[in-house]
Design an enzyme around this catalytic site. Structure first.
Site, PDB file in Angstrom:
ATOM      1  N   SER A 116       0.760  -1.006  -0.348  1.00 53.59           N
ATOM      2  CA  SER A 116      -0.343   0.310   0.080  1.00 53.59           C
ATOM      3  C   SER A 116       1.100   1.159   0.853  1.00 53.59           C
ATOM      4  O   SER A 116       0.358   2.420  -0.149  1.00 53.59           O
ATOM      5  CB  SER A 116      -1.092   0.010   1.011  1.00 53.59           C
ATOM      6  OG  SER A 116      -0.256  -0.402   2.517  1.00 53.59           O
ATOM      7  N   ASP A 362      -2.348   5.748  12.420  1.00 59.37           N
ATOM      8  CA  ASP A 362      -1.925   4.760  10.846  1.00 59.37           C
ATOM      9  C   ASP A 362      -1.265   6.024  10.703  1.00 59.37           C
ATOM     10  O   ASP A 362      -0.823   7.178  10.188  1.00 59.37           O
ATOM     11  CB  ASP A 362      -2.839   5.230   9.911  1.00 59.37           C
ATOM     12  CG  ASP A 362      -1.996   4.701   8.297  1.00 59.37           C
ATOM     13  OD1 ASP A 362      -0.950   4.678   8.488  1.00 59.37           O
ATOM     14  OD2 ASP A 362      -2.845   4.593   7.309  1.00 59.37           O
ATOM     15  N   HIS A 365       1.533   5.202   6.455  1.00 58.48           N
ATOM     16  CA  HIS A 365       0.900   6.577   6.022  1.00 58.48           C
ATOM     17  C   HIS A 365       0.983   7.363   5.026  1.00 58.48           C
ATOM     18  O   HIS A 365       0.927   8.024   6.543  1.00 58.48           O
ATOM     19  CB  HIS A 365      -0.447   5.141   4.807  1.00 58.48           C
ATOM     20  CG  HIS A 365      -0.789   4.009   4.812  1.00 58.48           C
ATOM     21  ND1 HIS A 365      -0.744   3.118   5.813  1.00 58.48           N
ATOM     22  CD2 HIS A 365      -0.502   3.236   3.604  1.00 58.48           C
ATOM     23  CE1 HIS A 365      -0.843   1.841   5.258  1.00 58.48           C
ATOM     24  NE2 HIS A 365      -0.663   1.778   4.112  1.00 58.48           N
TER      25      HIS A 365
END
Length: 419
Positions: A116, A362, A365
């Site tokens: 990702s 998170d 990311h």
């Protein structure tokens, strides 16, 4: 066609493949591009505050962004992370010029392959190029492991292919996969790799999925079931994967057509005591980069994996692999992650989840626009250095592989810079 299924092809009109205006745009009238010399280490430098030339695009203007990375729309109250430009120590980094880049992409395929974080970088690249494309002549099609952006005026595609371990694993479904029970099959790659053939630019990564455990579950050779596996030390399994990967490249890639790149570690920021904030929780409430450039920032990366990639790239004589070192520059950017302003399982974090940032923030990311734009700026520089249409500033004959020092490593291990 491009590895897509029949349903995808049926959705595309004949106009998607016939481009009467494909030669409408060119860069012949643009001034020559000053590229940095191959001796300049683009990975070493500092972040400079710049609210004039960056960001290169606005979040609200790039409708192709997924909600995972639209931090402002998701409620982030500050926006300072967008206004930092990367300045290498010894040269200038060219500004990303979408028209010049797309001219280099004319009639070509570029594909990110990995996890990702490579998808994060792919979204950034789509946002960087899409403003110059005509309305109705650009689209994204998502099918299985493929996300494909079509730039119809240029007969070009910018693609992302999901393969978090590069080789086959029990996590190869991009929507449904295990986090705790990840199992790889290090000698099996063909089900993924068959989709990488005939691509002009391949950009690989794999790191973060390796970091859950010190040992990796490896499926036994010739076994029929994922349950038949053994636990292998991480570095050993990583080495097995890169043996399979490099062998496949040597056997299947024509270096006269395809350029291969590998992105190094994208930095997670999970331990605020490392940057002098012992009371912090992961990257939560961080609004400025780490700026003590005289004091190395140790984020506990497994640099053995970094070294292994470098050494494999160094050994690749038939198919050169250019390693793009993004690790040091990304280390400083504790402020630029999605944090609490992201989607989880298709929904914004709830107020209750935000009260538990240790579990839900998170810090892996990146918000967009943001740090991956700089990674693409470096990729852009590398690709234009290789492009055959850029005759004056980029010689067509292969130049030597320069091993530049890496300050993170003991023993002076460097990375391969091929022009």
């Amino acid at each position: 066609m491009y590895g897509e299924d029949a349903r995808t092809i049926a959705e595309l009109s004949i106009d998607d493949y016939l481009y009467p205006d494909a030669d409408l745009y060119n860069v012949s009238g643009l001034p020559p591009l000053a590229l940095p010399p191959p001796t300049c280490d683009l990975s070493r430098g500092r972040w400079v505050f710049d609210n004039v030339s960056v960001p290169a695009y606005r979040e609200k203007d790039c409708t192709f962004l997924t909600k995972q990375v639209t931090c402002l729309a998701n409620g982030r109250p500050d926006d300072m992370w967008q206004y930092w430009r990367w300045q290498p120590n010894d040269c200038a980094l060219p500004t990303f010029d979408a028209r010049r880049f797309m001219e280099a992409m004319r009639g070509k395929r570029l594909m990110f392959v990995g996890d990702s974080l490579n998808r994060n970088q792919w979204e950034s690249l789509v946002c960087l190029v899409q403003p110059i494309l005509s309305k109705g002549r650009k689209k994204i099609v998502k099918r299985g492991s493929f996300n494909t952006f079509y730039a119809k005026e240029y007969r070009a595609t910018l693609e992302f292919y999901w393969a978090p371990f590069l080789v086959e694993s029990n996590s190869d479904n991009p929507n449904f996969h295990s986090i705790k029970e990840r199992i790889i099959s290090p000698e099996r790659i063909e089900s993924h790799a068959k989709n990488w053939k005939d691509v002009d630019y391949l950009i690989f990564n794999t790191y973060i999925w390796w970091m859950n455990n010190a040992d990796i579950k490896v499926r036994r050779p010739n076994s029929k079931y994922w349950s038949e596996n053994d636990e292998v030390p991480r570095i050993e399994a990583y080495g097995q994967v890169f043996k399979t990967w490099s062998d496949w490249l040597n056997d299947n890639i024509d270096p006269a057509r395809t350029s291969v790149f590998f992105m190094t570690i994208s930095s997670p920021h999970l331990s605020p005591q490392n940057w002098g904030n012992p009371d912090g929780i992961k990257c939560v409430k961080e609004t400025l980069p780490y700026q003590n450039y005289s004091q190395p920032l140790d984020l506990y990366h497994d640099m053995r994996l970094y070294d292994l990639v470098v050494n494999v790239a160094r050994s690749m004589e038939k198919v050169p692999v250019s390693v793009i070192d993004i690790t040091k520059m990304s280390d400083y950017r504790k402020d630029a992650h999605t944090g609490l302003y992201t989607f989880r399982q298709g929904k914004l974090l709830t107020p209750k989840q935000k009260e538990d940032p240790e579990k839900f923030a998170d810090c892996i990311h990146w918000c967009l626009p943001g740090v991956p734009d700089v990674w693409n700026q470096i990729l852009y520089t590398r690709i234009l250095s290789k492009s055959s249409w850029h005759l004056i500033l980029a010689p067509l004959h292969p130049s030597p592989c320069l091993f530049l020092p890496n300050e993170n490593q003991k023993g002076g291990v460097g990375f391969c810079w091929r022009m």
